[in-house]
Write an enzyme that holds these catalytic residues in place. Structure first.
Site, short mmCIF file in Angstrom:
data_model
loop_
_atom_site.label_atom_id
_atom_site.label_comp_id
_atom_site.label_asym_id
_atom_site.label_seq_id
_atom_site.Cartn_x
_atom_site.Cartn_y
_atom_site.Cartn_z
N ASP A 143 0.16 3.80 1.19
CA ASP A 143 -0.16 4.77 2.57
C ASP A 143 1.00 4.21 3.60
OD1 ASP A 143 -3.66 4.92 2.73
OD2 ASP A 143 -2.11 5.38 1.41
N ARG A 200 -4.96 7.88 3.96
CA ARG A 200 -6.51 8.06 4.55
C ARG A 200 -6.24 8.10 6.15
NH1 ARG A 200 -9.98 3.20 1.95
NH2 ARG A 200 -7.76 2.42 1.96
N THR A 236 0.99 -1.26 -0.04
CA THR A 236 0.01 -0.20 -0.03
C THR A 236 0.90 1.02 0.07
OG1 THR A 236 -1.57 1.26 1.12
CG2 THR A 236 -0.17 -0.12 2.64
N ARG A 289 -3.14 28.42 -3.92
CA ARG A 289 -3.69 27.78 -5.11
C ARG A 289 -3.48 26.02 -4.56
NH1 ARG A 289 -5.07 31.70 -6.70
NH2 ARG A 289 -5.00 32.47 -8.94
N MET A 336 -2.20 11.57 -0.95
CA MET A 336 -3.13 10.41 -0.29
C MET A 336 -2.52 10.06 1.08
SD MET A 336 -4.02 7.73 -3.54
CE MET A 336 -5.52 8.18 -4.17
N ARG A 388 3.19 32.42 -4.68
CA ARG A 388 1.86 31.98 -4.31
C ARG A 388 2.11 30.94 -3.21
NH1 ARG A 388 -0.70 31.04 -10.14
NH2 ARG A 388 -1.94 32.91 -10.13
N GLN A 430 0.02 9.25 -7.50
CA GLN A 430 0.58 8.57 -6.51
C GLN A 430 0.53 7.02 -6.57
OE1 GLN A 430 -0.17 11.25 -2.67
NE2 GLN A 430 -1.59 11.39 -4.09
N ARG A 431 -0.33 6.55 -7.09
CA ARG A 431 -0.70 5.06 -7.30
C ARG A 431 0.03 4.50 -8.84
NH1 ARG A 431 -5.89 3.86 -4.46
NH2 ARG A 431 -6.32 2.71 -6.29
O1 F6P Z 1 -5.11 2.97 0.60
C1 F6P Z 1 -4.45 3.46 -0.65
C2 F6P Z 1 -5.35 4.65 -1.10
O2 F6P Z 1 -4.75 5.25 -2.35
C3 F6P Z 1 -5.70 5.76 -0.13
O3 F6P Z 1 -4.40 6.76 0.20
C4 F6P Z 1 -6.84 6.32 -0.62
O4 F6P Z 1 -7.33 7.27 0.33
C5 F6P Z 1 -7.73 5.26 -1.38
O5 F6P Z 1 -6.85 4.38 -1.26
C6 F6P Z 1 -8.54 5.65 -2.49
O6 F6P Z 1 -9.19 4.41 -2.74
P1 F6P Z 1 -9.94 4.28 -3.91
O7 F6P Z 1 -8.96 3.57 -4.81
O8 F6P Z 1 -10.84 2.97 -3.63
O9 F6P Z 1 -10.74 5.49 -4.27
#
Ligand code: F6P
Length: 331
Positions: free
Chosen positions: A127, A171, A125, A256, A169, A162, A264-265
């Protein structure tokens, strides 16, 4: 003959495919049959399972995402579908399932374990909030993306004098904001582990301007509790926009917002994540070989450790307080 199932579950992360490859190649090396489950626990419930061979994992090491597909896994879904999942596993004579996934995937695996289904989780993950490992697969790739984005945002924030608020991300924890922000030279990092008042942040930014710093980069974790935290219809928080409005209403600064979101993924995993994924994938197969299950494999202090699923699912991997304190040196 051991028959190992591989699946990716929960949010995707760069490096998942490297882990799939390591699990498969290690299993082939031990003479196991290897089966792949499409789309995580949803695919398991549907019985979307097919045999893998070396060709299936050829060339996937540098690929982001997951060649197997993934899905979110709520406990309600697991409870509703445990019977179908058991049937699918028995029908395919699967002895152990190796799940590459996030905290939700760990909780779902703990549920399977409680129902007598042998499984091992590889923590993956961006996160980095899975308890039982220093780093989860995908975290390094995500903070590299964040850092590169901040480098780019410095030039435009400076050109227009600015305050650029960058929402990242994460959560439940601030790992992405803290490490990505430090690597990218952020001027303030707002994380749930250390909440400060909006007035404190506004004063900090105003002071920077009075000192002649004519722009600022603020990184905020999406889970940061901002006063009057508005949400959009989807219910997702909008920490970045809320913070920007509060700062603008308390100062003469122009703000802004940039929300990095799913960038990020995405993308190819970094070398660090490729190697971490390879080590953890091999460790998962080692656990299977030793007859162990019901665990998350992890790496702490460069040593492989196994944590019971229920223990991992019950808590977050939090940022050490001393690390949060050290980071304050820079903002
Ligand atoms: O758990 C990883 C994550 O990318 C979190 O950082 C983010 O809030 C969540 O998944 C987003 O979930 P989904 O892909 O279901 O929108």
């Amino acid at each position: 003959m051991r028959r190992v199932a591989i699946m990716t579950a929960g949010a995707d992360a760069p490096g998942m495919n490297a882990a799939v490859r390591a699990v498969a190649r290690s299993s082939f090396g031990l003479g196991y049959d290897v089966l792949m489950v499409q789309d995580g626990y949803e695919g398991l419930a549907k019985g979307d399972i097919e045999i893998m061979n070396k060709k299936t994992v050829s060339g996937i090491l540098p690929l982001g995402g997951s060649i197997l597909g993934s899905s979110r896994s709520s406990l309600a879904f697991m409870e509703q579908n445990i019977g179908r999942m058991k049937e699918a596993l028995v029908r395919n004579s699967i002895t152990t399932s190796i799940i590459i996934g996030d905290r939700e995937a760990v909780a779902a695996a703990a549920f399977l374990d409680q129902h007598g289904i042998p499984c091992v989780v590889v923590p993956s993950t961006i996160d980095n909030d899975i308890f039982g490992t220093d780093f989860s697969i995908g975290f390094d790739s995500a903070i590299t993306t964040i850092s590169e984005a901040l480098d780019k945002l410095h030039t435009t924030a400076s050109a227009h004098h600015r305050v650029m608020i960058v929402e990242v991300m994460g959560r439940n924890t601030g790992w992405l904001a803290l490490y990505g922000g430090l690597a990218g030279g952020a001027d303030f990092i707002a994380i749930p582990e250390q909440v400060v008042s909006i007035d404190t942040l506004a004063a900090h930014l105003q002071h920077r301007k009075e000192e002649g710093k004519d722009f600022s980069i603020v990184v905020v974790a999406e889970g940061y509790p901002v006063e009057a935290h508005e949400t959009v219809p989807s219910g997702r928080p909008v920490a970045g926009y809320s913070l920007a409005e509060h700062v603008a209403s308390r100062t003469s600064l122009t703000t802004r917002v940039t929300v990095l979101g799913y960038l990020q993924r995405g993308g190819s995993p970094t070398v660090f994540d490729r190697l971490l994924a390879t080590r953890l994938g091999m460790a998962a197969v080692d656990a299977v070989r030793e007859g162990k299950s019901g665990v998350v494999v992890g790496e702490m202090g460069q040593r492989i450790i196994l944590t019971p699923l229920a223990e991992s699912a019950a808590q977050l991997h939090v940022i050490p307080a001393e690390v949060v304190l050290q980071a304050k040196t820079f903002y």
